[in-house]
Scaffold this motif. Sequence first.
Motif, PDB file in Angstrom:
ATOM      1  N   THR A  62      15.960  57.948 -16.560  1.00 56.06           N
ATOM      2  CA  THR A  62      16.395  57.132 -15.427  1.00 56.06           C
ATOM      3  C   THR A  62      15.167  56.527 -14.758  1.00 56.06           C
ATOM      4  N   LEU A  65      17.102  56.375 -10.433  1.00 54.25           N
ATOM      5  CA  LEU A  65      18.447  56.942 -10.598  1.00 54.25           C
ATOM      6  C   LEU A  65      19.381  56.104 -11.469  1.00 54.25           C
ATOM      7  N   ALA A  66      18.884  55.029 -12.103  1.00 49.91           N
ATOM      8  CA  ALA A  66      19.703  54.226 -13.019  1.00 49.91           C
ATOM      9  C   ALA A  66      19.289  54.562 -14.451  1.00 49.91           C
ATOM     10  N   TYR A  67      20.279  54.880 -15.291  1.00 52.53           N
ATOM     11  CA  TYR A  67      19.987  55.212 -16.680  1.00 52.53           C
ATOM     12  C   TYR A  67      19.462  53.992 -17.417  1.00 52.53           C
TER      13      TYR A  67
END
Length: 95
Positions: A62, A65-67
């Motif tokens: 990530t 917090l974004a894959y």
Amino acid sequence: MTTTPKPPPGHFTILYFATATSFTSKNVESLPAPLSLRKLVGVLEERYKGIKEGVLDHSLVTINLAYVDIPEEGEDDVVIKEGDEVAIIPPVSSG
């Protein structure tokens, strides 16, 4: 809940979980930014021999917090910027 330390100016934070922590003997470290995600894999492999095959090839990543997917050669790359937070999340086994 613990807070992640802010990286020094010009750096980003990388968080290690599970087997990534075991492999690096660290929970967190800061690296200079900007850095492409593909180059990050190379930097980590240079620092921790075998981490690509042993951990990264099987982990989720990530950025803030974004894959994100680690790009293959020829694919568009993601640039990690100053102040970003990268997490290496290996698969978790239960038993």
